[in-house]
Design an enzyme around this catalytic site. Sequence first.
Site, short mmCIF file in Angstrom:
data_model
loop_
_atom_site.label_atom_id
_atom_site.label_comp_id
_atom_site.label_asym_id
_atom_site.label_seq_id
_atom_site.Cartn_x
_atom_site.Cartn_y
_atom_site.Cartn_z
CE LYS A 32 -39.74 44.83 -16.79
NZ LYS A 32 -39.30 44.95 -18.18
CD GLU B 156 -52.52 54.86 -12.82
OE1 GLU B 156 -53.54 54.74 -13.54
OE2 GLU B 156 -52.50 55.57 -11.82
CB CYS C 85 -53.97 52.97 -20.96
SG CYS C 85 -53.20 54.51 -20.44
CD GLU D 103 -55.83 48.23 -23.09
OE1 GLU D 103 -55.16 47.34 -22.55
OE2 GLU D 103 -55.79 49.42 -22.72
P1 NAD Z 1 -47.47 44.47 -20.05
O1 NAD Z 1 -48.41 44.42 -18.92
O2 NAD Z 1 -47.26 43.29 -20.88
O3 NAD Z 1 -46.01 44.90 -19.52
C1 NAD Z 1 -45.79 46.02 -18.71
C2 NAD Z 1 -44.49 45.84 -17.95
O4 NAD Z 1 -44.63 44.73 -17.06
C3 NAD Z 1 -43.30 45.53 -18.85
O5 NAD Z 1 -42.16 46.19 -18.37
C4 NAD Z 1 -43.15 44.02 -18.69
O6 NAD Z 1 -41.85 43.57 -18.95
C5 NAD Z 1 -43.53 43.84 -17.23
N1 NAD Z 1 -43.95 42.47 -16.88
C6 NAD Z 1 -44.43 41.51 -17.69
N2 NAD Z 1 -44.65 40.37 -17.01
C7 NAD Z 1 -44.31 40.62 -15.72
C8 NAD Z 1 -44.32 39.84 -14.52
N3 NAD Z 1 -44.71 38.57 -14.52
N4 NAD Z 1 -43.92 40.43 -13.36
C9 NAD Z 1 -43.53 41.70 -13.35
N5 NAD Z 1 -43.46 42.49 -14.45
C10 NAD Z 1 -43.86 41.95 -15.62
O7 NAD Z 1 -47.94 45.73 -20.92
P2 NAD Z 1 -47.36 46.25 -22.30
O8 NAD Z 1 -47.75 45.30 -23.37
O9 NAD Z 1 -45.92 46.58 -22.12
O10 NAD Z 1 -48.19 47.62 -22.43
C11 NAD Z 1 -49.50 47.68 -22.88
C12 NAD Z 1 -50.49 47.65 -21.72
O11 NAD Z 1 -50.22 48.69 -20.79
C13 NAD Z 1 -51.93 47.88 -22.16
O12 NAD Z 1 -52.78 46.95 -21.55
C14 NAD Z 1 -52.24 49.28 -21.66
O13 NAD Z 1 -53.59 49.56 -21.41
C15 NAD Z 1 -51.44 49.37 -20.43
N6 NAD Z 1 -51.18 50.79 -20.12
C16 NAD Z 1 -51.83 51.37 -19.07
C17 NAD Z 1 -51.64 52.72 -18.80
C18 NAD Z 1 -52.33 53.42 -17.65
O14 NAD Z 1 -51.85 54.47 -17.23
N7 NAD Z 1 -53.40 52.91 -17.11
C19 NAD Z 1 -50.80 53.45 -19.60
C20 NAD Z 1 -50.16 52.82 -20.67
C21 NAD Z 1 -50.35 51.49 -20.91
#
Ligand code: NAD
Length: 471
Positions: A169, A244, A278, A378
Amino acid sequence: MKTIDKIYINGEFVTPKGTEYFDLISPTTNEKLGQVLLGNPEDTRDAIAAAKKAFKTFSKTTKEERIQYLKNMQTSIEKRKQEFIDITIEEYGGTFQFATNSFEYMRQSFISAIELLNTYSFTKTMGQSEVQMTPVGVVGIIIPWNSSNGYICGKLATAITAGCTVVIKPSEMSAQQTQLILECFHEAGLPKGVLNIVNGLGEVVGAEISRNPDITKISFTGSTAVGKMIAKEAVNTMKRITLELGGKSPNIILDDANFSKAIPMAVAAAYMNSGQACIAGTRLLVPESKLEEVKTLIKNVVSKTIVGDPKNETTAVGPMVNKKQYERVQNYIQIGIDEGAEVLIGGLGKPEGLENGNFTKPTVFVNVNNQMRIAREEIFGPVLSIITYKTEEEAIEIANDTTYGLQAYVSSENHERALKVASQLSAGRVQVNKLGHDPMAPFGGFKQSGIGREFGVTGLECYLETRVLIQ
Ligand code: NAD
């Protein structure tokens, strides 16, 4: 205007049963680029059923067969390199430099996976017993928007190496990038059901993946808040999880560093992927005695940082992915001001001439202490906080005083000293006098930056279950 109205289940492009559309908006102009038809829980269950069926045979494939699939996937993306770069720039607003590096990262995922298959032994002897490392099952892959196809390639290549099948997804905002990679992987000729992708919302498709008993493992990249929700749901069916999550990475410049080298590198670390990374080094820890020198150097580097059209090869900072992300960054700049931090350069509002897109000014705060929200939370935008320290011990203490622990950076002309400091940092990866990526070394976070690791043998073993034969 493009309409993406297909998802990928059991080796075929199919129309989702979901009926809701989501608009795809250009981060650079805020004009509508297209729309995507979103999948619903039923679509997700169909995808999971296909992956479950395919697992029976795919889990038994040989190393040679898996290597061939990985090679086919690599070849299929290589043919469309330019399209990957163009769509990352158009849909995500990633800079040309980022989009080009991102493509290399995608390619490297397959090269590293092939290397792993050539060297890893799925059967070992421990004690008197035979230990079999077996594929964990159907893997649910949930990813964010900030390097969509990079995550798909990294996680999918590892799953295939392990012999797992997947349901992915991606973010609904990445639909055109997803469509392109699906076309490539369809051409690569994976067995039906090994790869399934459902576009959709997190609380709909992501939630079904998290709760469905036929998903054995979840590999999630995204925010810490959503990671916690997924982990709570996953425990009901005892899914294995790799998370992650977010970061607030410290960058320690030691007093003996070459500042004219370390400061441009610190700015690059803070503003990589337009700050939407991130691993961005967003807390810059400098010796108190060097603050004035640092301020002059930083101002000089940031004033030359080009913000603008991500298509231009010299652009270093592009737009934020959407209006909401732009507002979030603006809000944090306001919080910093309200907390009493001082804007050294940048600040609120859009850079001149860039009013149509979600552009934010690369911003640096001084007079920041590590308890302020801008130093703890963040931001996910080009905002850097400079914090001073008096002694090396204090620098390490400030660096580790965070709920996160994904990445850290250390600069010193004395490499041994830098390594000694690096070894005391609570971070999954420490960049010592460089900004690099090692695709065969584990990646992941300490503390609330996650659980588990990706890449290399450690990453592969997160997709394997251990069976011991005592004979
Ligand atoms: P997010 O956590 O809002 O969403 C990530 C994914 O999770 C999306 O596909 C979203 O649709 C899905 N999601 C949202 N709610 C959900 C639920 N209730 N159940 C299951 N899936 C759900 O993150 P974002 O805004 O898309 O991305 C930014 C974040 O990602 C930042 O916090 C960043 O630090 C993190 N990030 C981490 C890494 C890493 O490798 N550690 C890398 C890139 C981004």
